[in-house]
Every structure is written in C-alpha cells, then in structure tokens.
Scaffold this active site. Structure first.
Site, mmCIF file in Angstrom:
data_model
loop_
_atom_site.group_PDB
_atom_site.id
_atom_site.type_symbol
_atom_site.label_atom_id
_atom_site.label_comp_id
_atom_site.label_asym_id
_atom_site.label_seq_id
_atom_site.Cartn_x
_atom_site.Cartn_y
_atom_site.Cartn_z
ATOM 1 N N ASP A 143 0.820 -1.217 0.000
ATOM 2 C CA ASP A 143 0.000 0.000 0.000
ATOM 3 C C ASP A 143 0.853 1.266 0.000
ATOM 4 O O ASP A 143 0.362 2.360 -0.288
ATOM 5 C CB ASP A 143 -0.968 0.009 1.199
ATOM 6 C CG ASP A 143 -0.288 -0.076 2.556
ATOM 7 O OD1 ASP A 143 0.952 -0.169 2.614
ATOM 8 O OD2 ASP A 143 -1.007 -0.046 3.577
ATOM 9 N N GLU A 144 2.152 1.118 0.338
ATOM 10 C CA GLU A 144 3.005 2.316 0.464
ATOM 11 C C GLU A 144 3.187 3.042 -0.861
ATOM 12 O O GLU A 144 3.589 4.206 -0.885
ATOM 13 C CB GLU A 144 4.375 1.938 1.045
ATOM 14 C CG GLU A 144 4.271 1.297 2.406
ATOM 15 C CD GLU A 144 5.551 1.347 3.230
ATOM 16 O OE1 GLU A 144 6.492 2.063 2.855
ATOM 17 O OE2 GLU A 144 5.593 0.660 4.260
ATOM 18 N N TYR A 168 12.120 2.889 -0.654
ATOM 19 C CA TYR A 168 11.468 1.568 -0.734
ATOM 20 C C TYR A 168 10.180 1.658 -1.552
ATOM 21 O O TYR A 168 9.988 0.909 -2.518
ATOM 22 C CB TYR A 168 11.161 1.034 0.680
ATOM 23 C CG TYR A 168 10.142 -0.103 0.691
ATOM 24 C CD1 TYR A 168 10.448 -1.343 0.120
ATOM 25 C CD2 TYR A 168 8.873 0.062 1.254
ATOM 26 C CE1 TYR A 168 9.511 -2.373 0.115
ATOM 27 C CE2 TYR A 168 7.936 -0.955 1.254
ATOM 28 C CZ TYR A 168 8.259 -2.173 0.681
ATOM 29 O OH TYR A 168 7.333 -3.195 0.661
HETATM 30 P P1 NAD Z 1 11.081 -10.107 3.733
HETATM 31 O O1 NAD Z 1 12.061 -8.995 3.751
HETATM 32 O O2 NAD Z 1 10.741 -10.803 5.004
HETATM 33 O O3 NAD Z 1 11.557 -11.242 2.708
HETATM 34 C C1 NAD Z 1 12.057 -10.945 1.438
HETATM 35 C C2 NAD Z 1 12.615 -12.234 0.850
HETATM 36 O O4 NAD Z 1 13.118 -11.935 -0.465
HETATM 37 C C3 NAD Z 1 13.799 -12.811 1.660
HETATM 38 O O5 NAD Z 1 13.627 -14.207 1.805
HETATM 39 C C4 NAD Z 1 15.012 -12.502 0.794
HETATM 40 O O6 NAD Z 1 16.070 -13.436 0.937
HETATM 41 C C5 NAD Z 1 14.402 -12.543 -0.602
HETATM 42 N N1 NAD Z 1 15.179 -11.757 -1.581
HETATM 43 C C6 NAD Z 1 15.629 -10.490 -1.439
HETATM 44 N N2 NAD Z 1 16.323 -10.115 -2.533
HETATM 45 C C7 NAD Z 1 16.270 -11.167 -3.395
HETATM 46 C C8 NAD Z 1 16.788 -11.389 -4.699
HETATM 47 N N3 NAD Z 1 17.508 -10.457 -5.335
HETATM 48 N N4 NAD Z 1 16.540 -12.577 -5.304
HETATM 49 C C9 NAD Z 1 15.838 -13.546 -4.650
HETATM 50 N N5 NAD Z 1 15.345 -13.395 -3.409
HETATM 51 C C10 NAD Z 1 15.558 -12.224 -2.781
HETATM 52 O O7 NAD Z 1 9.786 -9.519 3.026
HETATM 53 P P2 NAD Z 1 8.231 -9.674 3.380
HETATM 54 O O8 NAD Z 1 7.888 -8.726 4.466
HETATM 55 O O9 NAD Z 1 7.900 -11.106 3.506
HETATM 56 O O10 NAD Z 1 7.595 -9.093 2.034
HETATM 57 C C11 NAD Z 1 7.417 -9.937 0.895
HETATM 58 C C12 NAD Z 1 6.793 -9.110 -0.221
HETATM 59 O O11 NAD Z 1 5.538 -8.571 0.221
HETATM 60 C C13 NAD Z 1 7.632 -7.904 -0.647
HETATM 61 O O12 NAD Z 1 7.550 -7.770 -2.036
HETATM 62 C C14 NAD Z 1 6.977 -6.727 0.062
HETATM 63 O O13 NAD Z 1 7.166 -5.529 -0.667
HETATM 64 C C15 NAD Z 1 5.535 -7.159 0.078
HETATM 65 N N6 NAD Z 1 4.723 -6.618 1.186
HETATM 66 C C16 NAD Z 1 5.134 -6.750 2.481
HETATM 67 C C17 NAD Z 1 4.319 -6.283 3.507
HETATM 68 C C18 NAD Z 1 4.703 -6.418 4.956
HETATM 69 O O14 NAD Z 1 4.038 -5.862 5.827
HETATM 70 N N7 NAD Z 1 5.754 -7.154 5.301
HETATM 71 C C19 NAD Z 1 3.091 -5.679 3.207
HETATM 72 C C20 NAD Z 1 2.708 -5.548 1.848
HETATM 73 C C21 NAD Z 1 3.529 -6.044 0.856
HETATM 74 O O1 DAU Z 2 2.407 -1.030 4.541
HETATM 75 C C1 DAU Z 2 3.074 -2.168 4.091
HETATM 76 C C2 DAU Z 2 4.539 -2.065 4.485
HETATM 77 O O2 DAU Z 2 4.607 -2.263 5.884
HETATM 78 C C3 DAU Z 2 5.430 -3.057 3.747
HETATM 79 O O3 DAU Z 2 5.408 -2.785 2.374
HETATM 80 C C4 DAU Z 2 6.873 -2.955 4.260
HETATM 81 O O4 DAU Z 2 7.690 -3.932 3.632
HETATM 82 C C5 DAU Z 2 6.853 -3.188 5.765
HETATM 83 O O5 DAU Z 2 8.167 -3.031 6.275
HETATM 84 C C6 DAU Z 2 5.902 -2.212 6.453
HETATM 85 O O6 DAU Z 2 6.418 -0.849 6.399
HETATM 86 P P1 DAU Z 2 6.357 0.130 7.661
HETATM 87 O O7 DAU Z 2 7.410 1.143 7.518
HETATM 88 O O8 DAU Z 2 4.981 0.592 7.918
HETATM 89 O O9 DAU Z 2 6.726 -0.953 8.825
HETATM 90 P P2 DAU Z 2 7.725 -0.865 10.086
HETATM 91 O O10 DAU Z 2 7.492 -2.101 10.887
HETATM 92 O O11 DAU Z 2 9.120 -0.517 9.703
HETATM 93 O O12 DAU Z 2 7.135 0.384 10.908
HETATM 94 C C7 DAU Z 2 5.778 0.441 11.325
HETATM 95 C C8 DAU Z 2 5.564 1.807 11.960
HETATM 96 O O13 DAU Z 2 6.312 1.871 13.190
HETATM 97 C C9 DAU Z 2 6.076 2.960 11.115
HETATM 98 O O14 DAU Z 2 5.193 4.061 11.261
HETATM 99 C C10 DAU Z 2 7.431 3.298 11.701
HETATM 100 C C11 DAU Z 2 7.263 2.941 13.163
HETATM 101 N N1 DAU Z 2 8.495 2.452 13.839
HETATM 102 C C12 DAU Z 2 9.152 1.419 13.266
HETATM 103 C C13 DAU Z 2 10.296 0.916 13.837
HETATM 104 C C14 DAU Z 2 11.070 -0.222 13.204
HETATM 105 C C15 DAU Z 2 8.901 2.998 15.045
HETATM 106 O O15 DAU Z 2 8.272 3.935 15.586
HETATM 107 N N2 DAU Z 2 10.025 2.507 15.621
HETATM 108 C C16 DAU Z 2 10.760 1.481 15.072
HETATM 109 O O16 DAU Z 2 11.815 1.095 15.648
#
Ligand code: NAD
Ligand code: DAU
Length: 362
Positions: A143-144, A168
C-alpha cells in the site's frame, strides 16, 4: 481491454520468489499443504531476511523444491524456467525495510526494480511462444506506493494515484509499473495486489512488532519514531496469504486488488498493546515495560497514515480476514516468546548457516 478469469491446470508448476522471507514462507507452507498437485519452486537469494528455518516443517514435501538464486540473475532464472517448465509466478522477493532504503536506496532499485524486470523478461521469453495460455505473473506489492493519507483522509483503493515517498515505496511503485507495462505492451497475464502492514510469526525483528517484543523481553529501549502518531492498518500474515490464494485462482487478469485489515492503529497505541500482552505473558507487573518507551527522531519522509478499503476484494472474490486483531496479536506475541531460539538466531546471524548445513552438496 477485455478481462479474462484466470484458469490453471490442476498440476500447476509455479515459482514463488522470496519464499524464505516472512510472508513468502507462510505462503509457501500454505500452498504446499493445500495443493498437493501443484509443484512449488521457491527461489530465494537468502539475504539477511531469508531464513530457511522458517520452512523446516515442509522442506521434504514431495511438491516443494528450494532453489538458491537471485532474481537479478537472468541465467539462473532461464535455467529454472527451462528445467521446471514454470507456468506461473508469485513474486515476493524484495528488499522490504523502509529504514534500510533510506540508507541504501540503490540496493532497493537493484532488487525491486531490476530484479522484477529481469524476472518479467525471462517469463515473457518462455511464455510468449504459447501465447501466454494458462500463464500468470502475480506481483505482490504494498500500500506504500499510494503515499500517505491524512488522519481523517479516506482510504487507499485500486483507483488511487501512485505517490511514493520513501526509496522503498518508490522502488515498489516502479516495479508495479513495469509489471503493468508487460500487460499493456506484451499482453502478459498479470495481476497485482497491494497490501497493508502484515504481522505474525517469522517476521525479521527489524520491523516494529517483532523488534519491540524482542526488546521488551531483553529490557531494551523501545524507539518510537516522532510522537508515535503515525497510523498503520495491520493484517495477520495468514490472512494476507488467503487473499493471495483467492486472487491467484479467481482474480481477473490485468487487475489490481487492495488487501487490508480494516484495523487501523496509531503506533503508540499498538505499542502499548504489545507491551501489555508481552508483560502479561512474561509474568511481569502490568505496564512494567512502559518505561522502555523512548521517543526518538522521526524517520525521514515518514508516511502519516496507511489505510486500505478492500471492498473490491470482498465483493468480487468473497475474501474476509479470519483473525480478529485480539486473537492475532496475542498469537503473534506468544509465538515470539515461545520461539526465543529463532529470535536469538536471527539477531546473531546464525540462521545463515542453515542453507550450507541442509542443502549444499545435495
Ligand atoms: P522479507 O524482507 O521478510 O523477505 C524478502 C525475501 O526476499 C527474503 O527471503 C530474501 O532473501 C528474498 N530476496 C531479497 N532479494 C532477493 C533477490 N535479489 N533474489 C531472490 N530473493 C531475494 O519480506 P516480506 O515482508 O515477507 O515481504 C514480501 C513481499 O511482500 C515484498 O515484495 C513486500 O514488498 C511485500 N509486502 C510486504 C508487507 C509487509 O508488511 N511485510 C506488506 C505488503 C507487501
Ligand atoms: O504497509 C506495508 C509495508 O509495511 C510493507 O510494504 C513494508 O515492507 C513493511 O516493512 C511495512 O512498512 P512500515 O514502515 O509501515 O513498517 P515498520 O514495521 O518498519 O514500521 C511500522 C511503523 O512503526 C512505522 O510508522 C514506523 C514505526 N516504527 C518502526 C520501527 C522499526 C517505530 O516507531 N520505531 C521502530 O523502531
């Protein structure tokens, strides 16, 4: 352009990228268990965020294969498509932590933009000869890409314009545009979903919730960015996976689906909630860890609020999250406290030896 429903053979051969990461490992486990007729190939570079221990329970399943590889490496991708006859891709591999993207934006462009484009090109090369029949490129996004909402400023929907602020989200926005361009230009069947913040087991403890649970356990400071007033919409990771399953099987080619938890929390409020549950489970006095909260300098370009309107997904595909926040957050805190070894390994880096131990020389 007319939209078709997706249709798969019952023995689909599909490639998941980034399947050793947080969401990817939940997705791989779910598909391996639910669809024994599918062959699931998990390609992951095993960066600091990839951890094969997340998949220990299914690593010997007959319909599962792990491949160590980089999505930027065209030759490896070609070998995988050729050897396994991949007919669909669920693409999760990415650099995902906003704070890291502030320090090293180029790494995000390499993986998220160049890597996605490389994967698209290889898929096109193999699929266009069959006129893309029965093929699908499913891109997992965030959603970012839509930017930031005011505190009382409505919701993100599929029709919102892209307005990324961090390196990002700019790199994810760019990857979304490339995926869509392959649909518009080459007629490659694609689908994209944009999801809100996920929480649950196996998330790398650099992200808010696992970082704070681990810090509470060790009596370390809890660094709250700015005033803690930013808002995020939290979804239990298994509910994201169930939405991906539905979109993969029933979504319409060329469409975008927004996925969210309808579960908005101000950071400071979710932090207090996590403290309360963690203190209770650790047997500490209620609120004992509140003193660990430290307000620190804000994240540069910190988006104020994310919130998703997922009406389209609910109405067209019948998706509903199955976890209430009360159940999900308790289950999540319990998991981290019961899996301290996992947390200790990922914070020490020991997990990175797992591939060498289990796979090298096989
Ligand atoms: P993560 O950082 O936990 O995992 C990413 C994975 O990708 C890792 O296993 C890493 O080894 C692999 N990777 C990184 N670079 C690579 C490369 N060049 N080739 C092959 N593998 C590679 O990520 P996540 O939080 O599980 O997110 C997964 C996907 O979902 C991402 O595309 C992210 O943008 C999206 N997403 C995440 C969130 C969230 O809240 N975590 C929300 C919405 C969308
Ligand atoms: O919205 C989806 C996204 O959510 C994904 O695409 C990203 O991969 C995932 O990392 C996440 O992004 P955020 O930046 O929202 O997540 P994060 O856990 O880093 O931070 C959540 C909120 O908390 C954000 O407003 C920043 C704040 N924060 C985060 C950290 C790590 C703090 O206040 N202190 C912290 O130490």
């Amino acid at each position: 352009m007319s939209y078709k429903k997706l249709k798969f053979p019952s023995n689909s051969l599909f490639l998941v990228t980034g399947g050793a990461g947080f969401i990817g490992s939940h997705l791989v486990r779910y598909f391996v268990n639910k669809y024994p007729n599918y062959s699931i190939f998990n390609l992951d570079k095993l960066t600091y965020a990839g951890n094969l221990e997340n998949l220990k329970d299914i690593e010997n399943a007959p319909n599962y294969t792990f491949i160590k590889g980089d999505i930027c490496d065209r030759d490896t991708l070609k070998k995988v498509f050729e050897k396994y006859g991949i007919d669909s891709v669920i693409h999760l591999a990415a650099e995902t932590h906003v704070d890291r993207s502030v320090n090293d934006p180029l790494e995000f462009v390499k993986t998220n933009v160049i890597g996605t484009l490389t994967l698209l090109q290889v898929a096109k090369e193999f699929w266009q000869k069959d006129n893309y029949e029965g093929k699908l490129f499913y891109h997992i996004s965030t959603d970012e890409v839509f930017g930031s909402l005011d505190l009382d400023g409505g919701y993100f929907t599929e029709d919102c314009k892209y307005e990324p602020h961090s390196p990002y989200s700019a790199s994810k926005a760019s990857s979304d545009h490339f995926v869509r361009s392959f649909y518009d230009t080459y007629k490659m069947p694609i689908v994209i979903s944009n999801c809100s913040n996920n929480y649950g087991p196996n998330q790398f403890p650099e992200k808010l919730i696992p970082l704070f649970i681990n810090n509470i356990r060790h009596n370390r400071d809890l660094p709250v960015y700015g005033k803690g007033e930013n808002v995020r919409d939290w979804l239990y990771v298994e509910d994201h996976v169930s939405a991906i399953d539905l979109i993969f099987h029933k979504g319409k080619i060329g469409e975008t689906y927004c996925i969210g938890g309808k579960n908005e929390w101000k950071n400071i409020d979710i932090i207090k909630r996590v403290i309360s549950i963690t203190d209770e489970l650790l047997g500490r006095e209620s609120g004992a860890s509140l003193k660990l909260i430290k307000f620190v300098t804000d994240r540069p370009g910190h988006d104020l609020r994310y919130a998703i309107d997922c009406t389209k997904l609910e109405r067209e595909l019948g998706w509903q999250p199955s976890y209430t926040f009360d159940d999900g957050i308790r289950k999540c805190v319990e998991w981290y406290l019961n899996n301290q070894e996992w947390l200790d390994q990922v914070t020490s880096g020991d997990y990175q030896n797992y591939y060498d131990k289990m796979y090298k020389g096989r």
